[in-house]
Scaffold this active site. Sequence first.
Site, mmCIF file in Angstrom:
data_model
loop_
_atom_site.group_PDB
_atom_site.id
_atom_site.type_symbol
_atom_site.label_atom_id
_atom_site.label_comp_id
_atom_site.label_asym_id
_atom_site.label_seq_id
_atom_site.Cartn_x
_atom_site.Cartn_y
_atom_site.Cartn_z
ATOM 1 N N CYS A 1 0.830 -1.186 0.000
ATOM 2 C CA CYS A 1 0.000 0.000 0.000
ATOM 3 C C CYS A 1 0.881 1.258 0.000
ATOM 4 O O CYS A 1 1.804 1.386 0.820
ATOM 5 C CB CYS A 1 -0.891 -0.023 1.237
ATOM 6 S SG CYS A 1 -1.683 1.532 1.640
ATOM 7 N N GLU A 2 0.602 2.170 -0.919
ATOM 8 C CA GLU A 2 1.425 3.373 -0.999
ATOM 9 C C GLU A 2 1.148 4.350 0.143
ATOM 10 O O GLU A 2 1.906 5.300 0.340
ATOM 11 C CB GLU A 2 1.212 4.072 -2.339
ATOM 12 C CG GLU A 2 -0.175 4.635 -2.560
ATOM 13 C CD GLU A 2 -0.321 5.268 -3.928
ATOM 14 O OE1 GLU A 2 -1.072 6.254 -4.027
ATOM 15 O OE2 GLU A 2 0.292 4.798 -4.896
ATOM 16 N N HIS A 3 0.079 4.128 0.893
ATOM 17 C CA HIS A 3 -0.253 5.028 1.995
ATOM 18 C C HIS A 3 0.456 4.661 3.300
ATOM 19 O O HIS A 3 0.808 5.553 4.080
ATOM 20 C CB HIS A 3 -1.769 5.028 2.233
ATOM 21 C CG HIS A 3 -2.551 5.477 1.047
ATOM 22 N ND1 HIS A 3 -3.760 4.923 0.693
ATOM 23 C CD2 HIS A 3 -2.282 6.418 0.105
ATOM 24 C CE1 HIS A 3 -4.215 5.506 -0.402
ATOM 25 N NE2 HIS A 3 -3.337 6.412 -0.788
ATOM 26 N N HIS A 4 0.663 3.364 3.533
ATOM 27 C CA HIS A 4 1.282 2.932 4.784
ATOM 28 C C HIS A 4 2.489 2.020 4.570
ATOM 29 O O HIS A 4 3.154 1.640 5.533
ATOM 30 C CB HIS A 4 0.258 2.184 5.659
ATOM 31 C CG HIS A 4 -0.963 2.986 5.963
ATOM 32 N ND1 HIS A 4 -2.149 2.834 5.269
ATOM 33 C CD2 HIS A 4 -1.179 3.970 6.873
ATOM 34 C CE1 HIS A 4 -3.042 3.684 5.740
ATOM 35 N NE2 HIS A 4 -2.489 4.382 6.711
ATOM 36 N N HIS B 1 -5.984 -6.329 2.711
ATOM 37 C CA HIS B 1 -5.041 -5.247 2.977
ATOM 38 C C HIS B 1 -4.623 -5.250 4.450
ATOM 39 O O HIS B 1 -5.460 -5.133 5.347
ATOM 40 C CB HIS B 1 -5.673 -3.900 2.617
ATOM 41 C CG HIS B 1 -5.910 -3.726 1.150
ATOM 42 N ND1 HIS B 1 -5.210 -2.815 0.389
ATOM 43 C CD2 HIS B 1 -6.751 -4.368 0.294
ATOM 44 C CE1 HIS B 1 -5.625 -2.885 -0.868
ATOM 45 N NE2 HIS B 1 -6.564 -3.820 -0.953
ATOM 46 N N CYS C 1 -3.160 -2.966 5.940
ATOM 47 C CA CYS C 1 -3.378 -1.668 6.579
ATOM 48 C C CYS C 1 -4.738 -1.620 7.267
ATOM 49 O O CYS C 1 -4.982 -0.741 8.097
ATOM 50 C CB CYS C 1 -3.249 -0.534 5.562
ATOM 51 S SG CYS C 1 -4.389 -0.623 4.175
ATOM 52 N N GLN D 1 -4.962 -0.658 -4.770
ATOM 53 C CA GLN D 1 -5.548 -1.759 -5.537
ATOM 54 C C GLN D 1 -6.256 -1.230 -6.784
ATOM 55 O O GLN D 1 -6.211 -1.859 -7.852
ATOM 56 C CB GLN D 1 -6.527 -2.555 -4.669
ATOM 57 C CG GLN D 1 -7.100 -3.777 -5.388
ATOM 58 C CD GLN D 1 -7.906 -4.672 -4.470
ATOM 59 O OE1 GLN D 1 -7.636 -4.745 -3.280
ATOM 60 N NE2 GLN D 1 -8.897 -5.348 -5.014
#
Length: 207
Positions: free
Chosen positions: A97-100, A166, A168, A138
């Site tokens: 995940c590019e956020h976490h 996920h 996250c 995704q």
Amino acid sequence: MDARVNPLSADPNKLATSNRPTRAEAEAAVRTLIAWAGDNPEREGLLDTPKRVTKAFGELYAGYDQDPKAILSRTFKEVGGYDDIVMVRDIPFHSHCEHHMVPFTGKAHIAYLPHDGVVGLSKLARLVEVFARRLQTQENLTAQIIDAINENLGPRGAAVMLDAEHMCMSMRGVHSEGVSTLTHRFTGVFAEDRTEQDRFFAMVSRR
């Protein structure tokens, strides 16, 4: 052209090679994160962790150095006139995940209607891996896979579905384990004809 410039750097998601930090700088960043987490990067068990992490990153994010066009460049035209759905389902993938920067894992299902030949089945699995081995969402991963198929194979239609869990959501935040996220996208005949979409879903669920 400057030999240091990555020829793939035209992709806005990629850095030119000349802009990448050095391995030493990356290892120093890992030591900083270990210390920020509250541990001692100089203790015995963590001394070699920065080297291990940067080596692992080289594998986990190898997709930035791979070209989907090269993977899909060879097609086969001697298919006995076959022009119906070609599907490869249950392709396992692991991404981050590019956020976490925590993993999400799942399976991809890909189908296309050939126009002028077919591609080797293993190439579709490799295509998924190229984009999965990058920082992702995704939704974006789904779009990138089908866009690459359309751009390089020119099919009459294509369909992609991803089913993933996920970390996250399960490891942090709401701590919801076992939650599945589904994304799909249709183009060409699949987007225009509901019957083709129904055939795709039926083939995905068939066991």
